[in-house]
Enzyme design. Structure first.
Site, PDB file in Angstrom:
ATOM      1  N   GLY A   1       0.877  -1.223   0.011  1.00  0.00           N
ATOM      2  CA  GLY A   1       0.087   0.057  -0.083  1.00  0.00           C
ATOM      3  C   GLY A   1       0.933   1.245  -0.238  1.00  0.00           C
ATOM      4  O   GLY A   1       1.784   1.548  -0.776  1.00  0.00           O
ATOM      5  N   ASP A   2       0.606   1.982   0.983  1.00  0.00           N
ATOM      6  CA  ASP A   2       1.487   3.185   1.132  1.00  0.00           C
ATOM      7  C   ASP A   2       2.508   3.337   2.297  1.00  0.00           C
ATOM      8  O   ASP A   2       2.682   4.257   2.908  1.00  0.00           O
ATOM      9  CB  ASP A   2       0.439   4.682   1.464  1.00  0.00           C
ATOM     10  CG  ASP A   2      -0.324   4.478   2.543  1.00  0.00           C
ATOM     11  OD1 ASP A   2      -0.767   3.227   2.876  1.00  0.00           O
ATOM     12  OD2 ASP A   2      -0.773   5.543   3.297  1.00  0.00           O
ATOM     13  N   GLU A   3       2.670   2.051   2.498  1.00  0.00           N
ATOM     14  CA  GLU A   3       3.834   1.657   3.791  1.00  0.00           C
ATOM     15  C   GLU A   3       5.275   1.313   3.414  1.00  0.00           C
ATOM     16  O   GLU A   3       5.318   0.518   2.392  1.00  0.00           O
ATOM     17  CB  GLU A   3       3.316   0.616   4.658  1.00  0.00           C
ATOM     18  CG  GLU A   3       1.851   0.976   5.165  1.00  0.00           C
ATOM     19  CD  GLU A   3       1.035  -0.248   5.674  1.00  0.00           C
ATOM     20  OE1 GLU A   3       1.501  -1.296   5.836  1.00  0.00           O
ATOM     21  OE2 GLU A   3      -0.111   0.025   6.318  1.00  0.00           O
TER      22      GLU A   3
END
Length: 203
Positions: A72-74
């Protein structure tokens, strides 16, 4: 220009294992309000943000660091032989760069930012799973304290009231802590993680 390779989660985990017991700071990096951008501008714009973050991390962290997109955005990064305080300076500069108007697409919402949690081995944890949990706790604190910042892990002192827990259970926890060389707080966090995983379908 020294650009670090971008690893996936499996490659990152393997590279961490290969480092053995080298002292290091682990950073967990999460974008603030990324969903807001995706919903407003679409996934193509979101992908552009992720590529920008990846260029920033792989181009800005010290040589020898590990950088990974973990989902994801990790993102995650490991800085070998780097104290948490030094890593805090490095990652705070990364956050400031990401948030400066000159480095952003004008269409990005002002709320889009970056939060980072930092934990150091061996001071904060001995094993990689415990180090991950400590960095995740620090990331959570960064979010709670207002986002757009980096925080170093602080050991939480869990107060175990005997009227809530039987004395025998507290004594067993204390003995287990001593036998494993781990804090009682880390053992309780692990137990909570296991409970959450067991009842994931209920969440």
């Amino acid at each position: 220009m020294n650009v670090l390779p971008l690893l996936d989660r499996a490659g990152f985990d393997a590279a961490l294992e290969d480092l053995g017991d080298v002292p290091l700071t682990l950073a967990l990096i999460d974008l603030d309000h990324f969903k807001t951008l995706n919903d407003a501008l679409g996934h193509a714009a979101g992908d552009n943000v992720l590529r920008s973050v990846e260029r920033l991390l792989t181009g800005s962290l010290p040589a020898g660091s590990l950088v990974a997109h973990v989902g994801g955005d990790e993102y995650a990064a490991a800085l070998p032989d780097t104290p948490a305080e030094t890593a805090l300076i490095v990652l705070s500069e990364v956050i400031r760069h990401f948030q400066q108007a000159d480095n952003r697409d004008a269409a990005w919402p002002a709320s889009l930012g970056m939060s980072v949690g930092l934990a150091y081995r061996p001071a904060h944890a001995q094993t990689l799973p415990d180090l991950m949990r400590a960095a995740d706790a620090a990331l959570y604190r960064a979010k709670v304290e207002g986002r757009g910042r980096a925080c170093i892990y602080v050991e939480s002192r869990m107060v175990l009231k005997s009227n809530y827990y039987p004395k025998a259970s507290l004594e067993r926890l204390s003995k287990l802590s001593a036998a494993l060389g781990r804090t009682e707080a880390s053992l309780l966090r692990e137990a909570l993680d296991n409970v959450a995983e067991k009842y994931r379908g209920e969440l």
